[in-house]
Design a protein around this motif. Structure first.
Motif, mmCIF file in Angstrom:
data_model
loop_
_atom_site.group_PDB
_atom_site.id
_atom_site.type_symbol
_atom_site.label_atom_id
_atom_site.label_comp_id
_atom_site.label_asym_id
_atom_site.label_seq_id
_atom_site.Cartn_x
_atom_site.Cartn_y
_atom_site.Cartn_z
ATOM 1 N N GLY A 1 0.830 -1.192 0.000
ATOM 2 C CA GLY A 1 0.000 0.000 0.000
ATOM 3 C C GLY A 1 0.865 1.241 0.000
ATOM 4 N N GLU A 2 0.260 2.354 0.339
ATOM 5 C CA GLU A 2 0.926 3.641 0.242
ATOM 6 C C GLU A 2 1.250 4.171 1.633
ATOM 7 N N ASP A 3 2.393 4.843 1.747
ATOM 8 C CA ASP A 3 2.745 5.504 2.991
ATOM 9 C C ASP A 3 1.653 6.505 3.356
ATOM 10 N N LYS A 4 1.218 6.499 4.623
ATOM 11 C CA LYS A 4 0.099 7.350 5.037
ATOM 12 C C LYS A 4 0.395 8.827 4.810
ATOM 13 N N ILE A 5 1.625 9.230 5.071
ATOM 14 C CA ILE A 5 1.989 10.644 4.898
ATOM 15 C C ILE A 5 2.065 11.000 3.424
ATOM 16 N N THR A 6 2.680 10.129 2.633
ATOM 17 C CA THR A 6 2.774 10.371 1.194
ATOM 18 C C THR A 6 1.389 10.441 0.562
ATOM 19 N N LYS A 7 0.493 9.558 0.996
ATOM 20 C CA LYS A 7 -0.862 9.555 0.452
ATOM 21 C C LYS A 7 -1.562 10.873 0.744
ATOM 22 N N LYS A 8 -1.445 11.368 1.995
ATOM 23 C CA LYS A 8 -2.089 12.634 2.349
ATOM 24 C C LYS A 8 -1.478 13.797 1.563
ATOM 25 N N ALA A 9 -0.169 13.746 1.352
ATOM 26 C CA ALA A 9 0.499 14.796 0.588
ATOM 27 C C ALA A 9 0.042 14.796 -0.866
ATOM 28 N N ARG A 10 -0.123 13.613 -1.424
ATOM 29 C CA ARG A 10 -0.581 13.506 -2.814
ATOM 30 C C ARG A 10 -1.997 14.037 -2.955
ATOM 31 N N LEU A 11 -2.861 13.715 -1.990
ATOM 32 C CA LEU A 11 -4.246 14.180 -2.044
ATOM 33 C C LEU A 11 -4.335 15.708 -1.936
ATOM 34 N N GLU A 12 -3.457 16.292 -1.151
ATOM 35 C CA GLU A 12 -3.494 17.741 -0.948
ATOM 36 C C GLU A 12 -2.542 18.489 -1.875
ATOM 37 N N GLU A 13 -1.769 17.721 -2.675
ATOM 38 C CA GLU A 13 -0.837 18.287 -3.656
ATOM 39 C C GLU A 13 0.187 19.208 -2.992
ATOM 40 N N ILE A 14 0.772 18.714 -1.909
ATOM 41 C CA ILE A 14 1.849 19.431 -1.235
ATOM 42 C C ILE A 14 2.948 18.428 -0.892
ATOM 43 N N GLU A 15 4.078 18.930 -0.398
ATOM 44 C CA GLU A 15 5.202 18.073 -0.031
ATOM 45 C C GLU A 15 4.865 17.242 1.210
ATOM 46 N N PRO A 16 5.349 15.995 1.272
ATOM 47 C CA PRO A 16 5.101 15.183 2.464
ATOM 48 C C PRO A 16 5.555 15.846 3.763
ATOM 49 N N MET A 17 6.700 16.538 3.707
ATOM 50 C CA MET A 17 7.180 17.159 4.938
ATOM 51 C C MET A 17 6.319 18.353 5.353
ATOM 52 N N GLU A 18 5.533 18.886 4.449
ATOM 53 C CA GLU A 18 4.545 19.898 4.845
ATOM 54 C C GLU A 18 3.445 19.246 5.681
ATOM 55 N N ILE A 19 3.049 18.053 5.264
ATOM 56 C CA ILE A 19 2.073 17.290 6.050
ATOM 57 C C ILE A 19 2.644 17.004 7.435
ATOM 58 N N VAL A 20 3.890 16.538 7.472
ATOM 59 C CA VAL A 20 4.549 16.226 8.736
ATOM 60 C C VAL A 20 4.581 17.450 9.648
ATOM 61 N N GLN A 21 4.975 18.592 9.094
ATOM 62 C CA GLN A 21 5.072 19.803 9.899
ATOM 63 C C GLN A 21 3.706 20.240 10.425
#
Length: 491
Positions: free
Chosen positions: A85-105
């Motif tokens: 499957g997909e990394d949870k953070i990467t998936k959220k970043a893809r859905l919101e069209e932003i960098e994964p580390m933006e999600i993390v922050q």
């Protein structure tokens, strides 16, 4: 001070309460699995972290030097806690069209803000998975060298069957490998694994996977279970005292942690495994799909369709502390309302304790009461019993205030200090009368109304007197007439 206490901890590994003996006298190493920062922190997770915040507070109060490590999972946690499957953070970043580390922050900041509202102490160390990639790669290499892992097409898997030949995979969760094999479905094309029970230590990244690091096996990312083994042992040693987390992490996450450490170091990493139980909502599991859910912000603001009103953070914390950390806790509006009344009753008693008259005798055994507070906490951090004991003091304070009980100056100082210690320092509650914005103005306004009511009663204008009392009660302010005058509480 800790030398005078015998603490018993329920050890999930043995299923029994055991006398707590730190590896190093006077020092405690405690690791708690932190959040995966891809969404707002769940209220159930808040309860888990709150339980260990309370434990951290009590151990520090006893004089232990506690190194409390709570991690941030910012990579490697796949959907459904699986190896595909997909990394949870990467998936959220893809859905919101932003960098994964933006999600993390974003969600790390949210996590800290929520915990600050509930008056959490910060951990001693808060490491991140992405900050410890080198340590995880080194750990994988050691496990491979020891014969307990294998590489296939750039991914590395832990060989559960090989490990179980000389160890016990299931020692924590009490599951047997034979049962896991029987209940496992076909691999459905996951041909890289030798057996379905094997779990990923390193995953080769697909071309579209954003979060990736170079390793001897591939450009990829570490397995979710691996990060906690790497970080806990780096900061606490190959063996440490306490490992905590939610009950849902016992299997497979914590089970895999034991296996990884045993495979790499030849020893079990933790002496005492502690698990906080689940939080339900109105008698059922919290679930976004059914709508039976509420997040911390909604609970504190009152902007929800489940609760009748907003609740102060300390009221919620008090509610959670009224249940053992090992018990399933049902979050209900009735339960919160009852806890709110109890919380303010305790705060009121603590306020009264500063103005009590003293005499030459005490009609309450303060030293015995103080010891029972410690006995409750020494018995697997039994906060429900502690709170019941604190309410004994609250009742006694009211009796002194009414003239039906007495206390010496020495006992009063012990009573006040003990109340303060366990209410604020150990349970982590805050006196909302001191912390809420605008409270001083509210107090002043109510005092004006109390004086107007007093004048009305002197003038025998009981219609006005009752009107002031009833209309204040209608907005949650209760007046109490006593020998010392009229006081009020807010509900």
């Amino acid at each position: 001070m800790y030398q005078n206490h015998t603490i018993k901890i329920y050890n999930s590994l043995t299923g029994e309460k055991e006398v707590f003996k730190p590896i190093n006298a006077g020092h405690i190493g405690m690791y708690v699995c932190g959040p995966t920062v891809y969404s707002n922190v769940h209220l159930g997770n808040v309860r888990t972290f709150m339980s260990f915040d309370m434990i951290f507070r009590y151990l520090k109060h006893l004089g232990y030097k506690v190194r409390y490590v709570r991690n941030i999972t910012d990579a490697g946690h796949l959907e459904n806690d699986a190896d595909v499957g997909e990394d949870k953070i990467t998936k959220k970043a893809r859905l919101e069209e932003i960098e994964p580390m933006e999600i993390v922050q974003r969600y790390t900041v949210d996590f800290h803000n929520v915990l600050d509202q509930f008056n959490f102490l910060p951990p001693s160390i808060e490491p991140t998975a992405t900050g410890h990639i080198i340590e995880q790669i080194e750990l994988i290499s050691t496990i491979i060298d020891n014969g307990f892992a294998y590489e296939v097409n750039g991914s590395v898997y832990f060989d559960v069957h090989k490990y179980n030949e000389t160890n016990n995979y299931g020692i924590l969760s009490k599951r047997k490998l034979e049962d896991l094999i029987h209940n496992t479905r076909a691999l459905d094309g996951q041909s890289d694994k030798r057996n379905p029970q094997d779990f990923a230590l390193w995953k080769k990244a697909e071309p579209t996977h954003i979060m990736r690091w170079a390793s001897p096996w591939s450009d990829g990312f570490p397995g979710w279970h691996l990060e906690c083994t790497a970080m806990s042992t780096k900061y606490l040693g190959e063996q440490f005292d306490i490992h905590g987390g939610g009950m849902d992490l016992k299997f497979p996450h914590h089970e895999c942690e034991i296996a990884q450490n045993q495979a790499a170091k030849g020893k079990s990493p933790v002496n005492y495994w502690m698990h906080a139980n689940m939080l339900e909502l109105n008698g059922a599991r919290m679930s976004k799909s059914t709508g039976n859910t509420i997040n911390p912000a909604e609970l504190l603001s009152g902007e929800n369709t489940i609760m009748s009103k907003a609740y102060a953070p300390s009221v919620v914390r008090f509610f959670m502390m009224q249940s053992s950390y090992r018990s399933i806790l049902d979050l209900t509006d009735d339960g919160l309302l009852a806890s709110e009344k109890g919380f303010y009753r305790l705060m009121e008693a603590i306020k009264y304790s500063n103005d009590l008259n003293v005499c030459n005798t005490s009609s309450f055994n303060v030293l015995d009461w103080k010891q029972r507070c410690y006995d409750a906490m020494d018995d697997d951090f039994n906060t429900p019993i502690l709170i019941a004991t604190l309410f004994e003091a609250s009742k006694f304070i009211n009796q002194i205030k009414d003239g039906s009980a007495s206390i010496t100056a020495e006992d009063l100082e012990i009573l006040k200090a003990t109340l303060h210690t366990f209410t604020f320092d150990v349970l982590g509650l805050e006196d909302t009368a001191k912390s809420e914005t605008g409270t001083d103005k509210l107090n002043g306004a109510v005092e004006i109304l109390i004086n107007l009511r007093k004048e009305a009663r002197i003038n025998k204008d009981f219609v006005l007197s009752d009107k002031i009392r009833d209309e204040l009660a209608a907005v949650g302010i209760t007046l109490k007439d006593g020998r010392e005058g009229t006081t009020f509480t807010t509900n």
